[in-house]
Design a protein around this motif. Structure first.
Motif, PDB file in Angstrom:
ATOM      1  N   HIS A 119      -2.023   2.460   4.949  1.00  0.00           N
ATOM      2  CA  HIS A 119      -0.774   2.282   4.214  1.00  0.00           C
ATOM      3  C   HIS A 119       0.249   1.583   5.091  1.00  0.00           C
ATOM      4  O   HIS A 119       0.707   2.148   6.088  1.00  0.00           O
ATOM      5  N   ASN A 123       3.081  -2.443  -0.778  1.00  0.00           N
ATOM      6  CA  ASN A 123       1.826  -2.313  -1.514  1.00  0.00           C
ATOM      7  C   ASN A 123       0.924  -3.500  -1.206  1.00  0.00           C
ATOM      8  O   ASN A 123       1.390  -4.642  -1.084  1.00  0.00           O
ATOM      9  N   GLY A 131       2.032   1.167  -0.375  1.00  0.00           N
ATOM     10  CA  GLY A 131       2.658   1.089   0.935  1.00  0.00           C
ATOM     11  C   GLY A 131       4.157   1.283   0.903  1.00  0.00           C
ATOM     12  O   GLY A 131       4.815   0.993  -0.103  1.00  0.00           O
ATOM     13  N   TRP A 135       5.684   5.910   4.576  1.00  0.00           N
ATOM     14  CA  TRP A 135       4.581   6.555   3.858  1.00  0.00           C
ATOM     15  C   TRP A 135       4.064   7.777   4.614  1.00  0.00           C
ATOM     16  O   TRP A 135       3.648   7.701   5.771  1.00  0.00           O
TER      17      TRP A 135
END
Length: 217
Positions: A119, A123, A131, A135
């Protein structure tokens, strides 16, 4: 005889390899299908004004928290608030794959597979990986899975279990935190949280202003 034995063993090994490849391929296909599966339509949130007709202040607060609960109890929030050591994922809230555990600070086990391994800051839609710069899992004191909305309500008001936030800080967190905000921008294959973060934050603020009453049960 040796030639026949060797040929038989080779065929058996070849068959086993084909079987393993087929199993792996089916697993990858299921994962790919899940990543690209279109998300369900997200529910909407009623505005704060919709609750003005409720004259009793506590009843109004409870009703607004129940509306905000559509977000709190959505997979986008619940997946990161597990009661155990393992997060869940997808709209079905299935156990995280690959296997990861909470670890220190909710970032994964030291020396193992930490969150930032996969992550990153945003994203990564080609692989369906979400992401955000922050995170991580919520602390176990903030676990929501397996609890009623009323229990969650009491919990998030408790400074001993909400990271030391007073009501003003709690409202700010819900309305402005970018990791909370990820829930409305989750990337392909995931239904966003209902409404918008602005609407959610407004409901939480109005709930607090009305006395922060909690649903029963």
């Amino acid at each position: 005889m040796n030639v026949m034995r060797n040929a038989t063993m080779a065929l058996a090994a070849g068959g086993l390899a084909v079987g393993l490849l087929a199993f792996a391929e089916s697993g990858f296909r299921r994962a790919a299908d899940a990543a690209t599966e279109p998300p369900a339509n997200a529910a909407t949130l009623q505005p704060v004004s919709a609750f003005a007709r409720i004259k009793d202040k506590n009843a109004r607060a409870v009703a607004m928290f129940e509306e905000a609960g559509k977000v709190i109890q959505s997979p986008r929030c619940m997946n990161c608030h597990p009661a155990g050591e393992r997060p869940t994922q997808t709209d079905r809230m299935t156990p995280h794959q690959p296997l990861v555990v909470r670890g220190d600070g909710g970032m994964g086990a030291p020396g193992g597979l930490v969150c930032s391994t996969c992550h990153h800051e945003t994203n990564f839609d080609p692989a369906g990986v979400p992401g955000n710069p922050k995170w991580s899992l919520a602390p176990v004191e903030m676990a929501w899975q397996g609890k009623t909305l009323g229990e969650i309500c009491v919990q998030i008001k408790d400074k001993g279990r909400n990271g030391g936030k007073d009501m003003a800080a709690l409202v700010k967190h819900m309305a402005e935190d970018d990791l909370v905000g990820w829930g409305w921008h989750p990337g392909v294959g995931r239904a966003p949280a209902p409404g918008t973060q602005k609407q959610f934050g407004a409901l939480i603020k109005a709930w607090a202003d009305a006395g922060a009453g909690c649903p029963k049960g």
